[in-house]
Design a protein around this motif. Structure first.
Motif, PDB file in Angstrom:
ATOM      1  N   ALA A   1      68.319   5.475 -40.055  1.00 24.71           N
ATOM      2  CA  ALA A   1      69.381   6.572 -40.550  1.00 24.71           C
ATOM      3  C   ALA A   1      69.556   6.199 -41.993  1.00 24.71           C
ATOM      4  N   PRO A   2      68.550   6.371 -43.016  1.00 29.07           N
ATOM      5  CA  PRO A   2      68.903   6.211 -44.359  1.00 29.07           C
ATOM      6  C   PRO A   2      69.859   7.137 -44.871  1.00 29.07           C
ATOM      7  N   ASP A   3      69.853   8.293 -44.130  1.00 28.37           N
ATOM      8  CA  ASP A   3      70.995   9.080 -44.633  1.00 28.37           C
ATOM      9  C   ASP A   3      72.342   9.100 -44.010  1.00 28.37           C
ATOM     10  N   ALA A   4      72.667   7.867 -43.401  1.00 28.62           N
ATOM     11  CA  ALA A   4      74.093   7.534 -42.722  1.00 28.62           C
ATOM     12  C   ALA A   4      75.200   7.638 -43.584  1.00 28.62           C
ATOM     13  N   ASP A   5      76.141   8.278 -43.300  1.00 27.97           N
ATOM     14  CA  ASP A   5      77.319   8.304 -44.092  1.00 27.97           C
ATOM     15  C   ASP A   5      78.110   7.149 -44.448  1.00 27.97           C
ATOM     16  N   VAL A   6      77.984   6.043 -43.497  1.00 35.09           N
ATOM     17  CA  VAL A   6      78.477   4.633 -43.947  1.00 35.09           C
ATOM     18  C   VAL A   6      77.510   3.838 -43.387  1.00 35.09           C
ATOM     19  N   LYS A   7      77.110   2.714 -44.401  1.00 29.40           N
ATOM     20  CA  LYS A   7      76.214   1.793 -44.067  1.00 29.40           C
ATOM     21  C   LYS A   7      76.741   0.259 -44.269  1.00 29.40           C
TER      22      LYS A   7
END
Ligand code: DC
Length: 212
Positions: free
Chosen positions: A119-125
Motif C-alpha cells: 500500500a504505497p498509497d497508504a494514508d498513514v505509514k
C-alpha cells in the motif's frame, strides 16, 4: 483510510497495529501470518522453505491454518522468514493483502513491506522499531510468560541471535526488503512501555490524519 505499520521482528508493531485498528474501528490484518502459514505448510508438505518451488506450492494453504496457534511459534517465524524471500511467494500473497487494504471502511495492515509495496498509497505509514537487545528481551519475556520456554531452557543470547538473523534476512532480501518508506513516521519504542508506545503512535497517526 489505509494505515501501514511496518517494522522488524518483535518490535511490538502487531500489538500497536491491532490497537490502532480497534481505536479507529477499522479491519486489521497481520500479514506476517500469511508468510507464517506458507512456511508452516511448506514444512507440512515435507518441503524446504529455502526452495522457491516448495514454498510456492505451499501458498494455497487452507484458510483454517491461519487460526492454528502453531503459526505463532519461533520455529514457524524462522520458516516464514525463509519462505518470504522468494518473489513468487510474495506475488502469490499480494492480491489478498491488496484487497484487504482496499476494503470499504478502511484497514490497518502490519508487516515488512506494507508502506513500500502493498500500500504505497497508504494514508498513514508507520515504521515501528526498537533496539535488538530490547526486542530480544521482550520476545524472551513473552515466551516465559506464555510458558513456551523457561529461563534456563532458552538463554536470552539465543533469542538475540535469532532476532539478528531474522533482521538480516528480512533486510537483505532482494524483493520487498524490510525498510521504512521515505514518507513513513519512524517510532523507536526502545525506552517506551506498551502504553507509552501506543500513545506515541496514536498521536503520530492523529497528526498525520489532521495534516492530510
Ligand atoms: O511479522 P512476523 O514475525 O509474523 O513475520 C514472519 C516473517 O514473515 C518475517 O520474518 C518476514 C515475513 N514477512 C514478510 O516478508 N512480509 C510481511 N509483510 C510480513 C512478514
Amino acid at each position: 483510510m489505509i494505515i501501514a505499520v511496518d517494522g522488524p521482528t518483535a518490535s511490538g508493531k502487531g500489538t500497536i497495529a491491532k490497537r490502532i485498528a480497534a481505536h479507529f474501528g477499522v479491519a486489521y490484518l497481520d500479514t506476517g501470518l500469511l508468510y507464517r502459514a506458507v512456511g508452516r505448510q511448506t514444512a507440512m508438505n515435507g518441503g524446504d522453505p529455502d526452495n522457491a518451488a516448495d514454498a510456492l506450492a505451499a501458498c494455497d494453504f487452507p484458510d483454517e491454518l491461519m487460526d492454528d496457534d502453531i503459526l505463532r511459534s519461533e520455529e514457524t517465524g524462522g520458516l516464514a522468514s525463509r519462505a518470504s524471500v522468494h518473489p513468487g511467494v510474495r506475488k502469490a500473497l499480494f492480491e489478498r493483502q491488496r484487497a484487504f487494504a482496499e476494503q470499504d471502511g478502511g484497514a490497518v495492515l502490519d508487516g515488512r513491506d506494507i508502506g513500500t509495496v502493498i500500500a504505497p498509497d497508504a494514508d498513514v505509514k508507520l515504521f515501528i522499531t526498537a533496539s535488538v537487545q530490547e526486542r530480544a528481551k521482550r520476545r524472551w519475556l513473552e515466551m516465559i510468560a506464555k510458558n513456551i520456554a523457561d529461563e534456563d531452557e532458552i538463554p536470552l543470547s539465543e533469542i538475540e541471535r535469532d532476532v539478528v538473523n531474522r533482521d538480516a534476512r528480512d533486510i537483505s532480501r532482494k524483493d520487498a526488503p524490510l525498510k521504512a518508506a521515505p514518507d513513513a513516521m519512524i517510532i523507536d519504542t526502545t525506552s517506551l512501555d506498551q502504553e507509552q508506545a501506543f500513545e506515541a503512535v496514536l498521536e503520530a497517526v492523529q497528526e498525520r490524519i489532521a495534516a492530510s
